[in-house]
Each structure stands twice: as C-alpha cells, then as structure tokens.
Design an enzyme around this catalytic site. Structure first.
Site, mmCIF file in Angstrom:
data_model
loop_
_atom_site.group_PDB
_atom_site.id
_atom_site.type_symbol
_atom_site.label_atom_id
_atom_site.label_comp_id
_atom_site.label_asym_id
_atom_site.label_seq_id
_atom_site.Cartn_x
_atom_site.Cartn_y
_atom_site.Cartn_z
ATOM 1 N N TYR A 154 0.845 -1.203 0.000
ATOM 2 C CA TYR A 154 0.000 0.000 0.000
ATOM 3 C C TYR A 154 0.877 1.248 0.000
ATOM 4 C CZ TYR A 154 -2.758 3.765 2.154
ATOM 5 O OH TYR A 154 -3.337 4.982 2.446
ATOM 6 N N LYS B 65 1.441 4.236 -2.709
ATOM 7 C CA LYS B 65 1.111 5.616 -2.337
ATOM 8 C C LYS B 65 2.284 6.551 -2.619
ATOM 9 C CE LYS B 65 -2.255 6.974 -0.611
ATOM 10 N NZ LYS B 65 -3.512 7.497 -1.230
#
Length: 345
Positions: A144, A148
């Site tokens: 994740y 990002k």
C-alpha cells in the site's frame, strides 16, 4: 429546494466520495456551499444535490463524463491499507491515478488535491515530529505504502504552472471518526476474540491519530489556497490532530469507552516483531499449498510499537491550518457513534 452556490464557488468532483473520508468531505463541502459530484466504483448513500457517477478509475471516458465543467478535483480513492491485494493497489493507486491526471488535464480541471499518507516516509523505525523534508521510504512497510509513494510523486510532478494545472498532496495519519469501517470495528472484533490483552513494547511510543473532520478541514484549506502564486503548489503537507498520544493509550480509550478491558500485559517489541516476521515468511513459503493470514504482521507490529508522529508546521504556515476538533472530543464522538459495538450490544 436546490442549494444555492456562491458565484465564486465552482463545481468540484470527489473521487472516492463513497468512502469513509470521501463522504465526510462531501458533506462538509456541501455545508460550505460547493456544488459537489462524486465518482466512485460504488454508491452507498444518497444526498440531496449530489450527483453520483459510478465507474472505474481506469476508465478515462467515464471520468471525462464526470469531469464536465469541474474545476476542482479531490482524489480520495484508495483500497484499504489492510488489504493484501497487490494488483488492486497497483490498479487504483497508480494506473487509476495516471488516468485521473490525464482526464483532468483534458477536461481543463485547474486544481487537484490528493489524499496521500504520512506513511510514505515511514520504514518501520521511529519518526518523531517528522517534517515533509524527510525522504520517501526506500523500504516501504507494505505494498500500500509503496504504491502511495508512486501516486504522490505522480500527482505532485503533474503540477504545471504554464498550463495552470495546480496540485497538492495531503498526508493524514491514523484517520478515525464516526462511520470508520476499519480501525474501530477491527479493534472491537479483536477484543471480542480475546486478542487485545497485550501491549507491544513498553507502551510509551507516541503516534498521531487524526479525527476525520480535521483531515477534511486540511483538504478544503488546501483547495482554497491552491492558486498560481501559492507556495503550496506541487507540495505535500502533513495534516494531523497535532496531539501525539501513546498508541496504547489511544487504543485503551476506545476500548474502555465501548466497555472492553484495556490491554494490560507487556510483550518485548523485538520478540513480537521477530515472531511476526517468522510467521510472515512461513505464510509466504506455504502460500502455494496453505493459505493463512497471521494476526500480527511485521507492518502492524511496527505501527503499534514505534514512535511515528509528524509536524504540521508547514501546513500552519502555508495554509493557516489548525485542528478544528481536539483529540479528546474526537475520541468521544467516535465512541458515541458505535453503540452497536459496545460490550454486550
């Protein structure tokens, strides 16, 4: 009766507006007189005067339809950090964001505010009062975070003063509040299964938790300050409650507020981290034959046992930011919003 929009306020689109943060943002924008549309893969609520567009972020034509006459875009869409679907992170955070940028530029959108994450600089070791000057994590704690980082770079690099496409990234940390589908429900479920008895480490590590209304406030301030001559163009900003709290004190306040006992017993941080790493490797090796998910991953242990809190000074100076809801009040409102999760409910 239709809501009157101030002449100076133009139409905005909230991408990911059906999510936890997105819906709070939509509601606040309406309160402030904005004309609001939502683009999301799903629609799970209705609000007067809000137009919903259902579609895939990677479908540029669907985005172009939603972006007609829009001058401001908030990009809040992202899979939950707890997901382990790498393909989904890649598709939404990277491919989808690339498509959003293209569609915005083709549609003549002037401003884009991205919901990033303070974790883009976190590598699992202590960060105390970290500034935006910290480098991106070379060893991100999970996929994740890795996506990002790429997403934030794409959006900030898309800033173009010549064409007038202005971008800014907001980096919240530890968002919580009413309707949160992650933190409180998962915490209560863990407590009900008898797995919230232990404190990882000595329990003194300070962490930022940010009430959702403060995150929304930061987004709107950024949008309203985002002008051609503004110092915020092409930059990232930490937005927190500016009240670092011991990680386990925060967890205990939520649990006790809902009628569950607070964690009491201490486990050495290095021991738990080493065990989590071993289980993670074991799960990886056994994945072709057996599928299991350890409760404590190295990432979760690092988040629970290290210092990670961030400075909001740059947001205060450049955007006039200050939290609108205190941590104490935010915890109170959050606990009161989950009567169905109370002990014995």
């Amino acid at each position: 009766m239709a809501t009157r929009v101030r002449p100076s306020v133009k139409k905005c689109l909230v991408i990911g507006g059906s999510g936890f943060l997105g819906r709070h943002l939509v509601e606040k924008l309406l309160d402030r007189g904005y004309a609001v549309s939502v683009f999301d893969i799903r629609q799970n609520y209705e609000l007067p005067n809000v137009i919903f567009y259902q579609g895939d972020l990677c479908d540029k034509q669907a985005l172009l339809s939603a972006l007609k006459d829009v001058s401001l875009v908030f990009h809040c869409a992202s899979p939950a950090p707890a997901s382990d679907n790498r393909e989904l992170f890649e598709r939404v955070n990277i491919q989808g964001t690339g498509t959003v940028i293209q569609a915005c530029k083709e549609s003549g959108v002037k401003k884009m505010v991205l919901t990033s994450s303070a974790s883009v600089v976190f590598e699992g070791t202590d960060i105390k009062n970290g500034t935006e000057g910290l480098p991106y994590a070379k060893k991100p704690i999970d996929y994740y975070t890795q996506t990002k980082i790429k997403q934030e770079k794409m959006v900030l690099e898309a800033y173009d003063s010549e064409s007038g496409f202005l971008t800014v990234a907001i980096r919240p940390h530890g968002i919580f509040g009413p309707r949160d589908p992650q933190l409180v429900p998962i915490l209560v479920d863990t407590a009900r299964r008898g797995k919230m008895k232990f404190i990882i480490g000595d329990g003194t590590n300070l962490v930022d938790f940010t009430f959702v209304e403060n995150v929304v406030h930061g987004h709107i301030l950024a949008a309203e300050r985002l002008k051609a001559d503004s110092p915020i163009c092409g930059k990232a900003y930490h937005i927190t409650n500016d009240e670092p709290i011991r990680f386990w004190d925060f967890m205990s306040e939520i649990l006790v507020g809902l009628g569950y006992p607070a964690p009491r017993y201490h486990l050495p941080y290095l021991f738990v981290y080493g065990l989590a790493l071993l289980l993670w490797l074991l799960a990886l090796l056994c994945s072709p034959l057996i599928s299991f998910k350890p409760t404590f991953t190295p990432m979760r242990v690092a988040l629970a046992g290290t210092h990670h809190y961030y400075s909001c000074e740059r947001a205060k100076e450049d955007m006039g930011y200050s939290p609108v809801v205190t941590l104490k009040e935010g915890i109170k409102r959050t606990v009161e919003s989950y009567p169905h999760l109370r002990q014995g409910a």
